[in-house]
Design a protein around this motif. Sequence first.
Motif, PDB file in Angstrom:
ATOM      1  N   LYS A  41      14.061  18.495 -63.496  1.00 10.77           N
ATOM      2  CA  LYS A  41      13.610  19.362 -62.414  1.00 10.77           C
ATOM      3  C   LYS A  41      14.268  18.974 -61.097  1.00 10.77           C
ATOM      4  O   LYS A  41      14.289  19.738 -60.145  1.00 10.77           O
ATOM      5  N   GLY A  42      14.771  17.752 -61.052  1.00  9.01           N
ATOM      6  CA  GLY A  42      15.201  17.164 -59.783  1.00  9.01           C
ATOM      7  C   GLY A  42      16.266  17.930 -59.027  1.00  9.01           C
ATOM      8  O   GLY A  42      16.288  17.930 -57.799  1.00  9.01           O
ATOM      9  N   CYS A  64      16.892  20.953 -69.237  1.00 10.27           N
ATOM     10  CA  CYS A  64      16.004  19.830 -68.945  1.00 10.27           C
ATOM     11  C   CYS A  64      16.236  18.746 -69.982  1.00 10.27           C
ATOM     12  O   CYS A  64      16.196  19.011 -71.181  1.00 10.27           O
ATOM     13  N   SER A  66      15.648  14.382 -70.950  1.00 10.83           N
ATOM     14  CA  SER A  66      14.896  13.187 -70.570  1.00 10.83           C
ATOM     15  C   SER A  66      15.476  11.982 -71.289  1.00 10.83           C
ATOM     16  O   SER A  66      16.039  12.096 -72.374  1.00 10.83           O
ATOM     17  N   ASP A  71      10.076   3.850 -67.300  1.00  9.03           N
ATOM     18  CA  ASP A  71      10.410   4.498 -66.041  1.00  9.03           C
ATOM     19  C   ASP A  71      11.567   3.838 -65.301  1.00  9.03           C
ATOM     20  O   ASP A  71      12.358   4.491 -64.656  1.00  9.03           O
ATOM     21  N   ASP A 157      11.504  13.132 -57.301  1.00  8.90           N
ATOM     22  CA  ASP A 157      10.083  12.807 -57.367  1.00  8.90           C
ATOM     23  C   ASP A 157       9.828  11.332 -57.583  1.00  8.90           C
ATOM     24  O   ASP A 157      10.706  10.581 -58.014  1.00  8.90           O
ATOM     25  N   TYR A 158       8.579  10.962 -57.302  1.00 11.33           N
ATOM     26  CA  TYR A 158       8.028   9.704 -57.787  1.00 11.33           C
ATOM     27  C   TYR A 158       6.755  10.103 -58.505  1.00 11.33           C
ATOM     28  O   TYR A 158       5.830  10.637 -57.874  1.00 11.33           O
ATOM     29  N   ALA A 159       6.711   9.914 -59.829  1.00 18.62           N
ATOM     30  CA  ALA A 159       5.569  10.340 -60.645  1.00 18.62           C
ATOM     31  C   ALA A 159       5.209  11.807 -60.352  1.00 18.62           C
ATOM     32  O   ALA A 159       4.032  12.144 -60.172  1.00 18.62           O
ATOM     33  N   GLN A 160       6.216  12.651 -60.286  1.00 17.76           N
ATOM     34  CA  GLN A 160       6.086  14.103 -60.056  1.00 17.76           C
ATOM     35  C   GLN A 160       5.606  14.474 -58.649  1.00 17.76           C
ATOM     36  O   GLN A 160       5.358  15.645 -58.367  1.00 17.76           O
ATOM     37  N   GLN A 161       5.507  13.504 -57.764  1.00 19.46           N
ATOM     38  CA  GLN A 161       5.108  13.800 -56.377  1.00 19.46           C
ATOM     39  C   GLN A 161       6.335  13.858 -55.477  1.00 19.46           C
ATOM     40  O   GLN A 161       7.360  13.254 -55.791  1.00 19.46           O
ATOM     41  N   ARG A 163       8.450  16.118 -54.537  1.00 17.11           N
ATOM     42  CA  ARG A 163       9.646  16.939 -54.763  1.00 17.11           C
ATOM     43  C   ARG A 163       9.847  17.952 -53.639  1.00 17.11           C
ATOM     44  O   ARG A 163      10.953  18.323 -53.315  1.00 17.11           O
ATOM     45  N   ASN A 164       8.716  18.437 -53.088  1.00 16.29           N
ATOM     46  CA  ASN A 164       8.789  19.547 -52.136  1.00 16.29           C
ATOM     47  C   ASN A 164       9.099  19.112 -50.703  1.00 16.29           C
ATOM     48  O   ASN A 164       9.179  19.965 -49.813  1.00 16.29           O
TER      49      ASN A 164
END
Length: 173
Positions: A41-42, A64, A66, A71, A157-161, A163-164
């Motif tokens: 997603k990045g 996508c 992985s 991590d 992101d960091y743990a999906q946080q 990004r925005n």
Amino acid sequence: MDGKIHVMYSEEQIDARIRELGAAVSADLNGEPVHLVCVLKGASFFACELAKRMTVPVYMDFMCVSSYGNDTRSSGEVRIVKDLDDSVEGKHVLIAEDIIDSGNTLHFLLEEFQKRGAADVRICALLSKPDRRETEVPADYIGYVIPDVFVVGYGLDYAQQYRNLPYIGVLDI
Ligand code: IMP
Ligand code: MG
């Protein structure tokens, strides 16, 4: 929450740099259409902005992948979570990636698209952390070379946080 994040590149700086990257890629493609592969997603923010600054015909496709492993340390094995919608056979491919870290993801994608018969494969990454490289990848276009710090924002992101965030910042962890 944002208190722990120090701005590294502002939205304005990133915008200006992506315009330069778009111009450079377009000049090299010399009018030829390109299959732009956004690595989810990045790279989503970066790929869309890059596409806006390109002057050749752009077909956007999304993939996508992985890495196996934990991590902080990937095992180097990459698997496809969501594949492209279309074939890249005979096409000029441009991979848009958020950041080159170990290099394993892009190494895998480069080989994969070559196997699939792409006419050529170029790599455009917004960021690169060369100190962390495990596998060398020929990156044709790089927005910024950064030290070994953990960055977030602009898709990262960091743990999906985070990004925005409209900028790229260093996260203190
Ligand atoms: P690699 O080059 O295969 O190790 O993987 C690169 C991927 O790791 C990127 O696409 C990011 O998703 C993630 N990554 C590496 N460094 C960072 C960082 O500093 N912040 C956020 N994600 C990162
Ligand atoms: Mg990524």
